[in-house]
Design a protein around this motif. Structure first.
Motif, PDB file in Angstrom:
ATOM      1  N   LYS A  27      48.360  55.511  60.592  1.00  0.00           N
ATOM      2  CA  LYS A  27      48.167  54.073  60.062  1.00  0.00           C
ATOM      3  C   LYS A  27      46.928  53.855  59.528  1.00  0.00           C
ATOM      4  O   LYS A  27      45.721  54.190  60.023  1.00  0.00           O
ATOM      5  CB  LYS A  27      48.457  53.334  61.147  1.00  0.00           C
ATOM      6  CG  LYS A  27      49.959  53.369  61.796  1.00  0.00           C
ATOM      7  CD  LYS A  27      50.115  52.327  63.015  1.00  0.00           C
ATOM      8  CE  LYS A  27      51.465  52.392  63.384  1.00  0.00           C
ATOM      9  NZ  LYS A  27      51.744  51.421  64.444  1.00  0.00           N
ATOM     10  N   LYS A  31      41.830  46.156  58.270  1.00  0.00           N
ATOM     11  CA  LYS A  31      42.158  45.004  58.926  1.00  0.00           C
ATOM     12  C   LYS A  31      41.299  43.740  58.118  1.00  0.00           C
ATOM     13  O   LYS A  31      40.390  43.940  57.629  1.00  0.00           O
ATOM     14  CB  LYS A  31      41.799  44.933  60.130  1.00  0.00           C
ATOM     15  CG  LYS A  31      42.349  45.776  61.265  1.00  0.00           C
ATOM     16  CD  LYS A  31      41.832  45.803  62.488  1.00  0.00           C
ATOM     17  CE  LYS A  31      42.756  46.863  63.606  1.00  0.00           C
ATOM     18  NZ  LYS A  31      42.298  46.935  64.795  1.00  0.00           N
ATOM     19  N   THR A  43      43.754  43.152  53.156  1.00  0.00           N
ATOM     20  CA  THR A  43      44.621  43.065  54.365  1.00  0.00           C
ATOM     21  C   THR A  43      46.098  43.244  53.852  1.00  0.00           C
ATOM     22  O   THR A  43      46.400  43.151  52.586  1.00  0.00           O
ATOM     23  CB  THR A  43      44.549  41.544  54.867  1.00  0.00           C
ATOM     24  OG1 THR A  43      45.319  41.346  56.096  1.00  0.00           O
ATOM     25  CG2 THR A  43      45.058  40.253  53.992  1.00  0.00           C
ATOM     26  N   LEU A  45      49.800  42.055  54.329  1.00  0.00           N
ATOM     27  CA  LEU A  45      50.431  40.589  54.947  1.00  0.00           C
ATOM     28  C   LEU A  45      51.463  40.816  56.122  1.00  0.00           C
ATOM     29  O   LEU A  45      52.251  41.977  56.065  1.00  0.00           O
ATOM     30  CB  LEU A  45      51.161  39.864  53.670  1.00  0.00           C
ATOM     31  CG  LEU A  45      50.620  39.534  52.376  1.00  0.00           C
ATOM     32  CD1 LEU A  45      51.564  38.911  51.319  1.00  0.00           C
ATOM     33  CD2 LEU A  45      49.143  38.804  52.911  1.00  0.00           C
ATOM     34  N   GLU A  46      51.535  39.917  56.900  1.00  0.00           N
ATOM     35  CA  GLU A  46      52.357  40.222  57.848  1.00  0.00           C
ATOM     36  C   GLU A  46      53.918  40.042  57.449  1.00  0.00           C
ATOM     37  O   GLU A  46      55.016  40.505  58.016  1.00  0.00           O
ATOM     38  CB  GLU A  46      52.087  38.971  58.968  1.00  0.00           C
ATOM     39  CG  GLU A  46      51.031  38.960  59.948  1.00  0.00           C
ATOM     40  CD  GLU A  46      50.878  38.160  60.959  1.00  0.00           C
ATOM     41  OE1 GLU A  46      51.706  37.313  61.348  1.00  0.00           O
ATOM     42  OE2 GLU A  46      49.831  38.153  61.590  1.00  0.00           O
ATOM     43  N   LYS A  47      53.856  39.104  56.395  1.00  0.00           N
ATOM     44  CA  LYS A  47      55.312  38.992  55.875  1.00  0.00           C
ATOM     45  C   LYS A  47      55.689  40.147  54.892  1.00  0.00           C
ATOM     46  O   LYS A  47      54.718  40.590  54.040  1.00  0.00           O
ATOM     47  CB  LYS A  47      55.404  37.626  54.821  1.00  0.00           C
ATOM     48  CG  LYS A  47      56.517  37.224  54.214  1.00  0.00           C
ATOM     49  CD  LYS A  47      56.449  36.061  53.366  1.00  0.00           C
ATOM     50  CE  LYS A  47      57.981  35.770  52.402  1.00  0.00           C
ATOM     51  NZ  LYS A  47      58.971  35.674  53.617  1.00  0.00           N
ATOM     52  N   GLU A  48      56.855  40.632  55.070  1.00  0.00           N
ATOM     53  CA  GLU A  48      57.377  41.934  53.952  1.00  0.00           C
ATOM     54  C   GLU A  48      58.428  41.249  53.439  1.00  0.00           C
ATOM     55  O   GLU A  48      59.101  40.278  53.740  1.00  0.00           O
ATOM     56  CB  GLU A  48      57.709  43.026  55.099  1.00  0.00           C
ATOM     57  CG  GLU A  48      56.317  43.394  55.731  1.00  0.00           C
ATOM     58  CD  GLU A  48      56.732  44.972  56.533  1.00  0.00           C
ATOM     59  OE1 GLU A  48      58.029  45.475  56.400  1.00  0.00           O
ATOM     60  OE2 GLU A  48      55.766  45.480  57.589  1.00  0.00           O
ATOM     61  N   LYS A  60      55.866  45.867  52.021  1.00  0.00           N
ATOM     62  CA  LYS A  60      54.651  45.637  52.376  1.00  0.00           C
ATOM     63  C   LYS A  60      53.834  45.171  51.221  1.00  0.00           C
ATOM     64  O   LYS A  60      53.825  45.720  50.188  1.00  0.00           O
ATOM     65  CB  LYS A  60      53.971  46.689  53.162  1.00  0.00           C
ATOM     66  CG  LYS A  60      54.740  46.998  54.641  1.00  0.00           C
ATOM     67  CD  LYS A  60      53.623  47.930  55.377  1.00  0.00           C
ATOM     68  CE  LYS A  60      54.391  48.133  56.716  1.00  0.00           C
ATOM     69  NZ  LYS A  60      53.765  49.113  57.397  1.00  0.00           N
ATOM     70  N   TRP A  62      49.768  44.218  49.976  1.00  0.00           N
ATOM     71  CA  TRP A  62      48.379  44.389  50.388  1.00  0.00           C
ATOM     72  C   TRP A  62      47.723  43.433  49.404  1.00  0.00           C
ATOM     73  O   TRP A  62      48.041  43.084  48.251  1.00  0.00           O
ATOM     74  CB  TRP A  62      47.769  45.690  50.105  1.00  0.00           C
ATOM     75  CG  TRP A  62      48.299  46.838  50.678  1.00  0.00           C
ATOM     76  CD1 TRP A  62      49.713  47.033  50.957  1.00  0.00           C
ATOM     77  CD2 TRP A  62      47.507  47.747  51.518  1.00  0.00           C
ATOM     78  NE1 TRP A  62      49.887  48.453  51.508  1.00  0.00           N
ATOM     79  CE2 TRP A  62      48.619  48.749  51.940  1.00  0.00           C
ATOM     80  CE3 TRP A  62      46.389  48.025  51.652  1.00  0.00           C
ATOM     81  CZ2 TRP A  62      48.129  49.943  52.796  1.00  0.00           C
ATOM     82  CZ3 TRP A  62      45.863  49.244  52.312  1.00  0.00           C
ATOM     83  CH2 TRP A  62      46.971  50.068  52.902  1.00  0.00           C
TER      84      TRP A  62
END
Length: 288
Positions: A27, A31, A43, A45-48, A60, A62
């Motif tokens: 991974k 961050k 970063t 994104l939390e949203k995919e 994902k 970036w």
């Protein structure tokens, strides 16, 4: 013999491109942290995004933000890029990262010009179908139109809503390499009111002859800027394909003052080549 070499080269390009799917499973340590005066941030994104009618892969995204993003009221030009796994982090890359964030940090520190970069991860084994607008009888593909529509109708509105962006075409670029160059070329010409700047690096024009008629139909653009890059050590028909495409566009109405074709000495079809040319690409596109 030449035909055999060309076929073998084409197979090599596809295999090389597809190997992006076999990323390191380690991974990324990247961050989101507060910007400093000299370094921006990257970063994921939390949203995919699962792209309807494309495939079932959750993509994902970036995002790179410039060093002064949190402290400035400025809005920023945006660069959309593909193969996000290769752009920012060696741990997720196939064969080395582009160092996009380091390059833009250095540019900001020298010029105070900042950019937002949006990198979309490829779909691994589905990469070919995502980045090709037309199918190939041997390699398949052909869902690039769905992917490019996603960029225009879903991702860009999301980015513009959540970040301080300059939203006009003259402030929006799309850049990619190999098949990523092909989809950048396609999306940029088709959606010229959205993407005003195109970086097509080592573009796989060989994938389908349909690219020629498409280019002729969409060439009459006066404001779009296009940077075509190819290395003279890439082999096959890469150099003549790129040079012929530039001539075809100009012959069909593309503003010759807004197109640059570079054949780089000793340039190979590698991430390290594209990394070394990234700054020059955006320098031309954004008149830096």
């Amino acid at each position: 013999m030449k035909i055999q070499i060309s076929i073998l080269f084409s197979v090599f390009l596809l295999i090389t491109s597809c190997k992006v799917a076999s990323q390191s499973k380690e991974k990324s340590n990247i961050k989101f942290v507060k910007q400093t005066e000299t370094k921006g941030t990257v970063t994921i994104l939390e949203k995919e995004f699962v792209i309807k009618n494309l495939n079932t892969i959750s993509h994902k995204v970036w995002v790179y933000l410039p060093p002064n993003y949190t402290t400035s009221k400025n809005k920023y030009p945006v660069i959309y890029m593909h193969d996000a796994q290769n752009l920012f982090d060696a741990k997720t890359s196939f064969a080395g990262e582009w160092e996009v964030d380091e390059t833009l940090d250095n540019l900001y520190n020298k010029t105070k010009k900042g950019f937002i970069v949006v990198g979309i991860e490829n779909g691994g084994e589905k990469r070919i179908e995502e980045y090709t607008p037309w199918s190939n009888t041997k390699y398949g593909g052909g869902k690039g139109d769905v992917y490019s529509d996603f960029l225009v109708n879903t991702l860009k509105p999301y980015i513009d809503k959540n970040y301080k962006t300059k939203t006009t075409a003259e402030n929006t670029a799309i850049i990619g390499s190999s098949l990523g160059g092909l989809i950048s070329f396609y999306a940029g010409l088709k959606h010229s009111k959205v993407f005003g700047k195109i970086g097509a690096l080592s573009t796989s024009f060989w994938f389908s002859n349909k690219v020629n008629s498409f280019a002729e139909q969409h060439a009459n653009l006066k404001n779009t800027k296009l940077y075509l890059l190819v290395g003279d050590k890439e082999g096959g028909s890469m150099v003549p394909d790129t040079e012929n495409m530039a001539e075809r566009l100009i012959d069909n109405g593309f503003n010759q003052n807004n197109i640059k074709t570079k054949v780089a000495a000793n340039g190979k079809h590698t991430e390290s080549f594209w990394k070394s040319e990234f700054l020059e690409t955006i320098t031309y596109l954004f008149n830096l």
